[in-house]
Enzyme design. Structure first.
Site, PDB file in Angstrom:
ATOM      1  N   ARG A 240       0.840  -1.191   0.000  1.00 51.76           N
ATOM      2  CA  ARG A 240       0.000   0.000   0.000  1.00 51.76           C
ATOM      3  C   ARG A 240       0.881   1.249   0.000  1.00 51.76           C
ATOM      4  O   ARG A 240       1.931   1.294   0.641  1.00 51.76           O
ATOM      5  CB  ARG A 240      -0.914   0.034   1.238  1.00 51.76           C
ATOM      6  CG  ARG A 240      -2.153  -0.848   1.118  1.00 51.76           C
ATOM      7  CD  ARG A 240      -3.096  -0.315   0.059  1.00 51.76           C
ATOM      8  NE  ARG A 240      -4.280  -1.138  -0.130  1.00 51.76           N
ATOM      9  CZ  ARG A 240      -4.387  -2.126  -0.998  1.00 51.76           C
ATOM     10  NH1 ARG A 240      -3.349  -2.474  -1.730  1.00 51.76           N
ATOM     11  NH2 ARG A 240      -5.525  -2.791  -1.134  1.00 51.76           N
ATOM     12  N   GLU A 269      -2.778   8.112  -5.671  1.00 54.09           N
ATOM     13  CA  GLU A 269      -2.998   7.303  -6.867  1.00 54.09           C
ATOM     14  C   GLU A 269      -4.223   7.814  -7.610  1.00 54.09           C
ATOM     15  O   GLU A 269      -5.277   8.009  -6.997  1.00 54.09           O
ATOM     16  CB  GLU A 269      -3.189   5.828  -6.495  1.00 54.09           C
ATOM     17  CG  GLU A 269      -1.952   5.194  -5.882  1.00 54.09           C
ATOM     18  CD  GLU A 269      -2.128   3.701  -5.604  1.00 54.09           C
ATOM     19  OE1 GLU A 269      -3.190   3.129  -5.958  1.00 54.09           O
ATOM     20  OE2 GLU A 269      -1.206   3.096  -5.031  1.00 54.09           O
ATOM     21  N   HIS A 290      -0.040   0.248  -9.608  1.00 53.04           N
ATOM     22  CA  HIS A 290      -0.853  -0.620  -8.741  1.00 53.04           C
ATOM     23  C   HIS A 290      -1.349  -1.835  -9.522  1.00 53.04           C
ATOM     24  O   HIS A 290      -2.529  -2.165  -9.531  1.00 53.04           O
ATOM     25  CB  HIS A 290      -2.035   0.154  -8.157  1.00 53.04           C
ATOM     26  CG  HIS A 290      -2.506  -0.399  -6.842  1.00 53.04           C
ATOM     27  ND1 HIS A 290      -2.877   0.392  -5.793  1.00 53.04           N
ATOM     28  CD2 HIS A 290      -2.680  -1.684  -6.415  1.00 53.04           C
ATOM     29  CE1 HIS A 290      -3.257  -0.366  -4.764  1.00 53.04           C
ATOM     30  NE2 HIS A 290      -3.136  -1.629  -5.128  1.00 53.04           N
TER      31      HIS A 290
END
Length: 317
Positions: A240, A269, A290
């Site tokens: 994360r 993000e 990601h």
């Protein structure tokens, strides 16, 4: 007929197979159109999301009929779990469905960064022959440190052991007598060494993060932690954003203290130009959007598991 809203990308065959007969709104662009998403969710019984849709606040307020949230992945930090519990909304993550994909990402990144030979195509094609400059390192015999020792970390350990790595891990939530600590992954490998966090950071050639973002893990790998890592060590974060101080990683790479880093997750993000500017010109750095847990194969598994869980909830209640 129950209504299902899907706000991010998903395997369409899984939608057709698992959600047939339901009123399905599949629009992977909804995540970027908050007003449209709130309107679509207003009469939804179920919501299926990945990591970008924030299931909290205004969205939960709009979704008054919501009974279930399916998460195409395992991290739940984008979902207000206390609010869901208070309203009796069930939350189903796709536990286990993308473990192998993330583990492969970690190992592939470690191999790429240790060897350091794969960015020379243009130079070689132009007639250069930089053999001495590209003399990298082997993964066999290196020590992999896993911060967190859940399912994904264990899959990573299994692959690392097969490549001849020694493996150590830190996880205060895995009991000392848990059989995971005594598992041997290959005939030649020993068990995973259970160690304190500071010792793990200071003694790992490759450090990979496998923890959720919490108050305790936010900023865990900061400038001080990076300074304790061995010179030339590799850092991989496919867990994360927010666990790692991104500016400190960039500085450690520029100085040469870190031998390389792979970051798949970020505090913001998607990265915008301002947030991404810290990485400009940084050597031995891999940035990905990601995507560690998303392969063609894992997308099928994650989608099927999530859709099936949502359907069961809607049809069996």
């Amino acid at each position: 007929m129950p209504k299902v809203v899907i706000s991010e990308f998903m395997d369409e065959a899984a939608i057709a197979a698992e959600l047939a007969g339901l009123d399905v709104v599949y629009d992977p662009g909804l995540v970027d159109r908050p007003e449209d998403l709130a309107a679509a969710a207003a009469r939804a019984d179920a919501l299926i999301v990945r990591n970008r849709t924030q299931v909290r606040g205004a969205l939960l307020d709009a979704a008054r009929d919501l009974t279930v949230v399916g998460r195409l992945g395992v991290g739940l930090d984008n979902i207000d779990l206390p609010a869901c519990r208070a309203r009796g909304i069930a939350v189903y993550p796709a536990t286990g469905a993308n473990d192998g994909a993330v583990a492969e990402y970690v190992i592939a990144s470690a191999l790429l960064l240790l060897r350091g030979a794969y960015g020379a195509s243009a130079a070689v094609a132009a007639g250069a022959w930089p053999r001495n400059a590209l003399m990298g390192r082997e993964i066999a015999g290196k020590r992999l440190g896993l911060v967190g020792f859940g399912a994904i970390a264990r899959e990573t350990a299994r692959r690392a052991a097969a490549l001849g790595m020694a493996v150590a891990a830190h996880d205060p939530f895995v009991a000392a007598d848990d059989p995971a600590w005594t598992q041997t992954w290959t005939p030649a490998s020993g068990p995973v060494e259970r160690t304190a966090l500071d010792a793990l950071i200071a003694g790992s050639d490759v450090l990979s993060l496998h923890v959720p973002l919490t108050d305790a893990t936010r900023g865990l790998i900061d400038a001080a932690a990076l300074a304790r890592m061995p010179t030339g060590a590799i850092l991989i974060n496919a867990a994360r954003g927010g666990i790692v101080d991104e500016a400190a990683v960039a500085a450690a790479l520029r100085s040469g203290h870190l031998g390389g880093a792979a970051l798949d997750v970020f505090e913001r993000e998607p990265l915008d130009p301002a947030a991404g500017a810290v990485f400009a010109g940084v050597p031995n750095l891999i940035l990905t959007p990601h995507i560690a847990g998303v392969t063609r194969e894992s997308n099928v598994r994650v989608s099927a598991v999530t859709a099936a869980a949502v359907r069961r909830h809607l049809t069996e209640r």
